[in-house]
Write an enzyme that holds these catalytic residues in place. Structure first.
Site, PDB file in Angstrom:
ATOM      1  CB  CYS A 145      72.254  31.675   6.174  1.00 60.20           C
ATOM      2  SG  CYS A 145      73.061  33.296   6.203  1.00 60.20           S
ATOM      3  CD1 TRP A 153      73.423  25.875   2.165  1.00 58.00           C
ATOM      4  CD2 TRP A 153      73.730  23.781   2.874  1.00 58.00           C
ATOM      5  NE1 TRP A 153      73.675  25.109   1.066  1.00 58.00           N
ATOM      6  CE2 TRP A 153      73.872  23.820   1.471  1.00 58.00           C
ATOM      7  CE3 TRP A 153      73.870  22.566   3.528  1.00 58.00           C
ATOM      8  CZ2 TRP A 153      74.136  22.665   0.726  1.00 58.00           C
ATOM      9  CZ3 TRP A 153      74.148  21.431   2.780  1.00 58.00           C
ATOM     10  CH2 TRP A 153      74.286  21.476   1.411  1.00 58.00           C
ATOM     11  CG  ASP A 154      75.794  32.208   4.339  1.00 62.62           C
ATOM     12  OD1 ASP A 154      74.872  32.694   3.652  1.00 62.62           O
ATOM     13  OD2 ASP A 154      76.444  32.877   5.158  1.00 62.62           O
ATOM     14  NE  ARG A 205      81.254  37.286   2.110  1.00 64.56           N
ATOM     15  CZ  ARG A 205      81.497  36.247   2.909  1.00 64.56           C
ATOM     16  NH1 ARG A 205      81.448  35.018   2.423  1.00 64.56           N
ATOM     17  NH2 ARG A 205      81.769  36.423   4.187  1.00 64.56           N
ATOM     18  CG  ASP A 265      74.009  39.076   6.829  1.00 62.44           C
ATOM     19  OD1 ASP A 265      73.759  38.018   7.441  1.00 62.44           O
ATOM     20  OD2 ASP A 265      74.701  39.106   5.793  1.00 62.44           O
ATOM     21  CG  ASP A 282      83.499  32.129   6.585  1.00 66.97           C
ATOM     22  OD1 ASP A 282      84.275  31.175   6.410  1.00 66.97           O
ATOM     23  OD2 ASP A 282      83.206  32.941   5.683  1.00 66.97           O
ATOM     24  CG  ASN A 303      77.548  34.771   1.963  1.00 70.16           C
ATOM     25  OD1 ASN A 303      76.655  35.514   2.366  1.00 70.16           O
ATOM     26  ND2 ASN A 303      78.267  34.015   2.776  1.00 70.16           N
TER      27      ASN A 303
END
Length: 693
Positions: A494, A447-448, A413, A516, A337, A450
């Site tokens: 992810c 590829w996240d 977030r 994580d 990131d 969150n």
């Protein structure tokens, strides 16, 4: 293979070691016959000849015996299918036809009809894994509402003392294995979050007396990356059924227009008589052969920049890390990131997938060129399904997110969830990601995802509930399209660690981010649970800095950190610019060792020798005539002996040489590993290699 009785009403699917049988009664009731050791068609026909139990007050003879319970009629178990038309709710089907395919991908399809609503049950044997799914077609109604369509109901044999194993957890503590007695009533696990979730993996296993390597185990796993539900029910007569599929409740999956159909995700199941370890190895072989793309290829040793730099990145800094990574043998360098848009924190920039002109004034091309020149592949981090309100994308399209009209748009977030069910959002993401992968030589995408769904609304959509399933289908379609257009690019799934791990996303990605939590001791329990279902070939694990500043401050040796991470797909996430020359030299030797044993770890059969419950724990990988053991030891009590390890999976008539000691062992080796710790909280670990002679 699929065997069919002469009357065309009893079907038997068989793999190398197991069989699955079902039968259609004269009243068109589809009942379960057998799931377990391999049997012959004659055995299945004999089972079909047994009558159903007689009527009991307030009970149904179908309950606990029906292959796919539908809503309606004399049934009181949880329905797998709930349908509503303009006239009525429920299903009263009649059998129409069956079709069976031969060859390597043996399949069976059973078709039923209820006044224009067609239901097709799909079965396929993949080795000893049975894949099941269901298709519902609106063949003539003005509209058909699918309130619930589970992929399968699994029926277990009549036994006493069932135990239920599941994988539970939370962020940074995923995949924790727990086993409890199954009691009367229902045990329901699932996700209401729009993604698979950290709280449960969509897997259950049941046994009565199985150990790690002995006894019968029944296990099921759902291939779906959105909200889901699995219900395990012990019925009043003690029979057990497992029902599961997409969606967290029965409030509605979608509306079917005339001629439109819906197919559920796969709900796979297996029977094993090799204990929980044997069940795991069957799952692993199935995923390597039939689920994970390009599973025969080795996954490279990677470096990821996140824990080293967080958002404070620059081209020069990443170049310095890349040079250090190449020196120790890293094969893939990933910029996490912070490389795009106004992304200097988690408060801005998500959605603007162009390189930051301040940090990368000439784009990512120069850094990618440097990385490739150093002999490594180049990767980046993205989170395409999310957007920051402080972004160019959101300012241009505030209506593209999930939201409820007149309600606060909940931020987690500092971000919102894009409504990927919208075609315009899908088109935009394809254009941006395709352009990104076409304009820069990128080999890998992390590829996240969150945050969870909270405001899953779609103003203006006649049936907004379809967002829950259409988002996942759109994600799958986008990944499939990107993989086809850019076959050289590997993808990692992810979701803040292990929040999106399932058979569905694994069919489109090359590996997953397990957690994580990179603390090497915590990871042992996470990895122990993860491998109950998934193979080491997809289990990403990193070596990071000590003390572990991300979570617990634990101090651990580089040796312990490496041996912990070498149990899966090895990665490094520490700040290499701060590592001493001695640490880098030791890391280089560990990376060399991992590359030597990588074919065994990523493609071999896994044996969990001792669980990570304190003291000594160990895993073993076997492939061909070679084997490797990874062992870890926590602090010993004074005078407490450390047990030897009895190895598994070796030829009992063969001799094996130990690389570390030079000793020759025969058959079922009782291995003395030499691990030792002191009373100060130190941790020790070792790698032991054996080969057949």
């Amino acid at each position: 293979m699929v065997d069919i009785a002469e009357d065309g009403r009893t079907w038997l699917l068989s793999g190398p070691g197991s069989s699955y049988a079902l039968h259609l009664t004269d009243a068109d009731e589809l009942v379960h016959l057998h799931w377990g050791p391999r049997i012959a068609l004659a055995d299945a026909v004999a089972l079909a000849a047994r009558p159903l139990p007689g009527h009991r007050p307030f009970e149904s003879p179908l309950d606990g015996r029906e292959e796919y319970p539908v809503e309606g009629g004399p049934r009181f178990v949880r329905p797998a299918l709930s349908v509503r038309t303009e006239e009525r709710r429920g299903t009263e089907w009649r059998f129409v036809s069956y079709a069976a395919d031969g060859g390597a991908d043996d399949g069976l399809r059973l078709r039923f009809d209820d006044d224009g609503v067609t239901v097709t049950l799909h079965y396929r044997m993949r080795g000893d894994v049975v894949e099941r799914r269901v298709t519902v077609l609106n063949g003539g109604h003005a509209r058909v509402e699918l309130l619930r369509a589970d992929a399968a109901t699994w029926t277990l044999p009549e036994r006493e003392g069932w135990r239920l194993s599941q994988l539970h957890g939370r962020w940074a503590a995923e995949s924790r294995l727990t086993t409890t007695p199954l009691t009367y009533g229902e045990k329901v696990i699932g996700s209401r979050r729009g993604h698979t979730g950290h709280q449960h993996l969509p897997w259950v296993a049941l046994d009565t007396d199985a150990t790690e390597e002995h006894g019968e185990v029944y296990a099921c796993a759902l291939g779906w990356s959105g909200s889901w539900r699995i219900a395990v029910a012990q019925l009043p007569d003690a029979r057990v059924q497992i029902t599961g599929g997409a969606g967290h409740d029965d409030s509605g999956l979608r509306l079917l227009a005339p001629g439109e159909s819906y197919t559920t995700p796969v709900f796979a199941g297996l029977w094993s008589d090799g204990g929980h370890g044997g069940a795991s190895r069957t799952w692993h072989a199935y995923q390597r052969a039939h689920v994970v793309p390009d599973a025969g290829r080795d996954r490279p040793v990677l470096f990821n920049s996140w824990e080293a730099t967080h958002f404070d990145i620059s081209e020069e800094q990443q170049a310095a890390l890349a040079r250090r990574a190449a020196e120790i043998g890293v094969e893939l360098f990933v910029v996490d990131d912070g490389w795009f848009g106004a992304r200097t924190s988690d408060r801005a920039g998500l959605g603007d997938w162009t390189p930051s002109p301040d940090r990368f004034p000439h784009g990512l091309g120069p850094l990618a060129g440097l990385v490739h020149g150093l002999g490594m592949r180049f990767g980046i981090w993205v989170e395409p399904e999310m957007v920051n309100p402080d972004s160019e994308l959101y300012r241009a399209h505030p209506d593209w997110v999930q939201y409820q009209p007149g309600r606060t748009r909940t931020r987690q977030r500092h971000q919102l969830v894009l409504n990927l069910a919208r075609q315009d959002v899908q088109d935009h993401l394809w254009e941006r990601l395709d352009t990104l992968l076409s304009s820069t030589s990128i080999d890998y995408v992390k590829w996240d995802f969150n945050r969870c769904f909270t405001d899953a609304g779609w103003p203006g959509e006649p049936y907004p509930q379809r967002l829950w399933t259409d988002h996942v289908h759109a994600l799958y379609a986008l990944l499939d399209r990107l993989r086809a257009a850019h076959p050289q690019v590997a993808f990692e799934s992810c979701s803040g660690g292990g929040g999106r791990i399932d058979l569905g996303v694994l069919g489109r990605t090359d590996q997953v981010w397990t957690s994580d939590n990179t603390d090497p001791l915590d990871r042992l329990a996470i990895q122990h649970g993860f491998t109950q279902l998934h193979p080491a070939r997809v289990m990403a694990a990193w070596v990071t800095d000590s003390p572990n500043t991300q979570l617990n401050g634990r101090v651990s040796s580089l040796r312990f950190r490496f041996v912990s991470a070498m149990a899966g797909v090895l990665g490094i996430g520490g700040d290499l610019t701060r590592w001493s020359a001695r640490e880098r030299d030791e890391a280089r030797r560990w990376v060399e060792l991992y590359k030597e044993i990588r074919p065994l770890v990523q493609h071999g059969e896994l044996y969990r020798l001792r669980p990570p419950t304190g003291g000594l724990s160990a895993v073993q990988y076997v492939r061909g005539g070679r084997s490797v053991v990874l062992a870890w030891l926590q602090t010993q009590r004074y005078g407490e002996p450390v047990p030897a390890l009895r190895l598994r999976g070796l030829d009992p008539s063969a001799s094996y040489a130990c690389r570390e000691t030079g000793e020759v062992h025969r058959g079922a080796v009782l291995l003395h590993h030499g691990l030792r710790t002191d009373l100060k909280g130190d941790l020790d670990a070792t790698v032991i290699r054996l080969h057949r002679i």
